[in-house]
Structure formats: structure tokens, C-alpha cells
Scaffold this motif. Structure first.
Motif, PDB file in Angstrom:
ATOM      1  N   ALA A 159       0.995  -1.356   0.171  1.00 26.30           N
ATOM      2  CA  ALA A 159      -0.333   0.245   0.208  1.00 26.30           C
ATOM      3  C   ALA A 159       0.891   1.511   0.037  1.00 26.30           C
ATOM      4  O   ALA A 159       2.229   0.489   0.465  1.00 26.30           O
ATOM      5  N   VAL A 160       0.498   2.220   0.110  1.00 33.44           N
ATOM      6  CA  VAL A 160       0.827   3.399  -0.098  1.00 33.44           C
ATOM      7  C   VAL A 160       0.267   5.244  -0.334  1.00 33.44           C
ATOM      8  O   VAL A 160      -0.911   4.552  -0.973  1.00 33.44           O
ATOM      9  N   ALA A 161       0.145   5.439   0.715  1.00 34.31           N
ATOM     10  CA  ALA A 161      -0.548   6.313   1.030  1.00 34.31           C
ATOM     11  C   ALA A 161       0.646   7.801   0.879  1.00 34.31           C
ATOM     12  O   ALA A 161       1.209   8.558   1.448  1.00 34.31           O
ATOM     13  N   TYR A 162      -0.207   8.886   0.312  1.00 35.45           N
ATOM     14  CA  TYR A 162       0.489  10.114  -0.691  1.00 35.45           C
ATOM     15  C   TYR A 162      -0.327  11.038  -0.364  1.00 35.45           C
ATOM     16  O   TYR A 162      -1.544  11.609  -0.281  1.00 35.45           O
ATOM     17  N   CYS A 163      -0.084  12.495   0.317  1.00 31.32           N
ATOM     18  CA  CYS A 163      -0.680  13.549   0.508  1.00 31.32           C
ATOM     19  C   CYS A 163      -0.311  14.976   0.135  1.00 31.32           C
ATOM     20  O   CYS A 163       1.130  14.578   0.591  1.00 31.32           O
ATOM     21  N   GLU A 164      -0.709  15.714   0.060  1.00 30.68           N
ATOM     22  CA  GLU A 164       0.165  17.269   0.049  1.00 30.68           C
ATOM     23  C   GLU A 164      -0.229  18.401   0.709  1.00 30.68           C
ATOM     24  O   GLU A 164       0.316  19.403   0.987  1.00 30.68           O
ATOM     25  N   ALA A 192       0.417  -1.877   7.539  1.00 27.15           N
ATOM     26  CA  ALA A 192       0.585  -1.888   6.590  1.00 27.15           C
ATOM     27  C   ALA A 192       1.945  -0.568   6.111  1.00 27.15           C
ATOM     28  O   ALA A 192       2.103  -0.127   4.563  1.00 27.15           O
ATOM     29  N   TRP A 193       1.748   0.471   6.826  1.00 24.75           N
ATOM     30  CA  TRP A 193       2.182   1.739   6.463  1.00 24.75           C
ATOM     31  C   TRP A 193       2.751   2.459   8.122  1.00 24.75           C
ATOM     32  O   TRP A 193       1.814   2.024   8.601  1.00 24.75           O
ATOM     33  N   LEU A 194       3.320   2.847   7.954  1.00 26.93           N
ATOM     34  CA  LEU A 194       4.550   3.333   9.351  1.00 26.93           C
ATOM     35  C   LEU A 194       3.541   5.144   9.599  1.00 26.93           C
ATOM     36  O   LEU A 194       3.742   5.733   8.209  1.00 26.93           O
ATOM     37  N   THR A 195       3.932   5.006  10.463  1.00 22.80           N
ATOM     38  CA  THR A 195       3.872   6.675  11.152  1.00 22.80           C
ATOM     39  C   THR A 195       4.372   6.997  12.179  1.00 22.80           C
ATOM     40  O   THR A 195       5.461   5.775  12.670  1.00 22.80           O
ATOM     41  N   THR A 196       4.207   8.246  13.138  1.00 19.87           N
ATOM     42  CA  THR A 196       5.580   8.843  13.600  1.00 19.87           C
ATOM     43  C   THR A 196       5.141   8.974  14.883  1.00 19.87           C
ATOM     44  O   THR A 196       5.243   9.053  15.493  1.00 19.87           O
ATOM     45  N   GLY A 197       3.557   8.828  15.131  1.00 22.11           N
ATOM     46  CA  GLY A 197       2.987   8.555  16.444  1.00 22.11           C
ATOM     47  C   GLY A 197       1.939   7.799  16.347  1.00 22.11           C
ATOM     48  O   GLY A 197       1.622   7.145  15.884  1.00 22.11           O
ATOM     49  N   ASP A 198       1.316   7.426  17.897  1.00 22.19           N
ATOM     50  CA  ASP A 198       0.457   6.849  17.918  1.00 22.19           C
ATOM     51  C   ASP A 198      -0.737   7.563  16.340  1.00 22.19           C
ATOM     52  O   ASP A 198      -1.669   6.296  17.038  1.00 22.19           O
TER      53      ASP A 198
END
Length: 253
Positions: free
Chosen positions: A158-163, A192-198
């Protein structure tokens, strides 16, 4: 026999002793015992007449495409879905899914010969496939794409992309829409995707500011995959590379 990746349905009627009954029709897809391993590799979402919307997949492990399913969105919440037909691919191959075909006779799904198809951005260096269910296209700068083993099987990539940023849009924690936020949450909860916070933030997505029809969003030339935004960059103008290894040069505004 159920051909791998082919769609079938089972129907029936269920009744109880009191005379109550209900009917059902359930879809299922033929089991693929040897699925290829794929990565979403390049996103051309800001289409033009020269380069219509398209998506490149990289084959990291050989196998059969039968039943592999690409969603714009996620399986339980999507805008469009494409289920691949049976076809063998080799490690290192590229697959291009064209999301806005012109309806030409030469736009052929390539199942045995990668040079068989014509059409915009069709190349003999890639396996070309064409979305034909209407309402095609990719989100240009804010979206989520996901790939599953089948319409009923597990998440592959998967990929999440955003401006956007947490400050740029006050709605839905900066994601702008409920659908975008909910889909991002599903990716994170599925590991499936990493985040920097909770809590997922728009900044956790691959950054899409500056993409155009030829400045595409890409992985590295080695298709490195760590399930996070660091895997992705925007290539310079004319850096689009559908059907070939990505460029490592990075667009500088």
C-alpha cells in the motif's frame, strides 16, 4: 475446476421449519497457489492527454497475477478495483495498469507477450493492463492505493500520499475528508504503513507537493520498501519512467 483468479459465484436458498426462507449469491475467485509478489512502484496520478493516469507495479518475486487486486482506496472502502487475470511474470518485471484508456482496439491486456499492446504509455518493456469499468483515474495528490492477494485475501502492499499537513486543513485531522482519514487508519492498523506517532497524520504520507504528469511519485530505482513515506520521492520534470526502473533524482521546487 476453478481457474485461478477467475470470478465465480455460489447461490442458494436457506429455509427453516417455520417456512421462512432467504436466498443468497456470494462471489468468490479461483485460488492462485503461486501469486507473484508485487510492489506499487510509480504513481502517475496527474494525468494529461500525453500521459494519462497510470500505475506501475514492480515484480519482486515471480509468480502468477491471477486474482491480485488493486484498489484505489482499501478493500472495504474504495473508489475503484482492478482484478488481474492469470498470467506469469518474472522477478524484475514491470506491470503498468492504465487507469484512463482511450478505448482503442490496440489497448490489449498483455498475458503472454509484453509487446502486444498499443496505446498511450504502453511499452514493450512492461506488461500493460487497461482498466475498462468506467470512472477510472487516480487521486492526483491525496490518496491511498492498496494491493491484495485477491478480493478476499490479504494485503500485499500500500501507499498513502498527500500534499496536506495537520495545519493546512482543519477537517478530519488535516486529511480533508473522512474517507481519506479512515483509509489511512485501516492501513496503519493493518501494519501496512508506518507513522511517527500513535495517531496517523497527513505528514506520515508520502509527500506529493509538486507532482505533474511527468514528475511522478516513485520508489527508488531499487524499489526499496520499508512501508513508510521515506520510500517515496518526486522525480524531476520529464522523469516519468513507467515500464522501467525509476529515477533516483529528486525534484527540487
Amino acid at each position: 475446476d476453478c481457474a485461478p483468479g477467475a470470478r465465480f459465484s455460489v447461490s442458494g436458498i436457506v429455509a427453516d421449519l417455520a417456512g421462512n426462507s432467504t436466498s443468497f449469491v456470494l462471489p468468490f475467485w479461483g485460488y492462485n497457489p503461486d501469486p507473484a509478489d508485487l510492489l506499487i512502484n510509480e504513481i502517475a496520478g496527474v494525468g494529461s492527454t500525453t500521459h494519462p493516469d497510470a500505475l506501475e507495479l514492480y515484480v519482486s518475486e515471480a509468480g502468477d497475477l491471477a486474482g491480485l487486486t488493486l484498489y484505489v482506496g482499501v478493500r472495504d472502502d474504495y473508489d475503484l478495483r482492478y482484478v488481474f487475470s492469470a498470467g506469469r511474470v518474472s522477478a524484475g518485471d514491470f506491470i503498468v495498469l492504465h487507469l484512463r484508456p482511450q478505448g482503442l482496439d490496440t489497448e490489449i491486456d498483455e498475458l503472454s507477450d509484453p509487446a502486444e499492446s498499443g496505446g498511450k504509455d504502453a511499452l514493450p518493456s512492461a506488461w500493460d493492463f487497461w482498466y475498462r469499468d468506467g470512472g477510472g483515474g487516480l487521486p492526483d495528490r491525496n490518496g491511498i492505493l492498496s494491493l491484495y492477494r485477491s478480493p478476499t485475501d490479504g494485503l500485499v502492499d500500500a501507499v498513502a500520499y498527500c500534499e496536506r499537513t495537520s495545519e493546512s486543513d482543519q477537517k478530519y485531522d488535516g486529511f480533508g475528508t473522512a474517507a481519506f482519514k479512515n483509509r489511512m487508519t485501516i492501513l496503519v492498523e493493518s501494519d501496512a504503513w508506518l507513522t511517527t506517532g500513535d495517531t496517523p497524520k497527513p505528514e506520515d504520507c508520502a509527500r506529493s507537493i509538486g507532482v505533474t504528469s511527468t514528475r511522478t511519485l516513485c520508489r527508488s530505482s531499487e524499489s526499496i520498501d520499508t512501508d513508510g513515506n521515506a520510500d517515496w520521492h518526486i522525480v524531476p520534470t520529464s522523469g516519468i519512467s513507467l515500464g522501467a526502473a525509476n529515477h533516483d533524482d529528486v525534484y527540487q521546487p
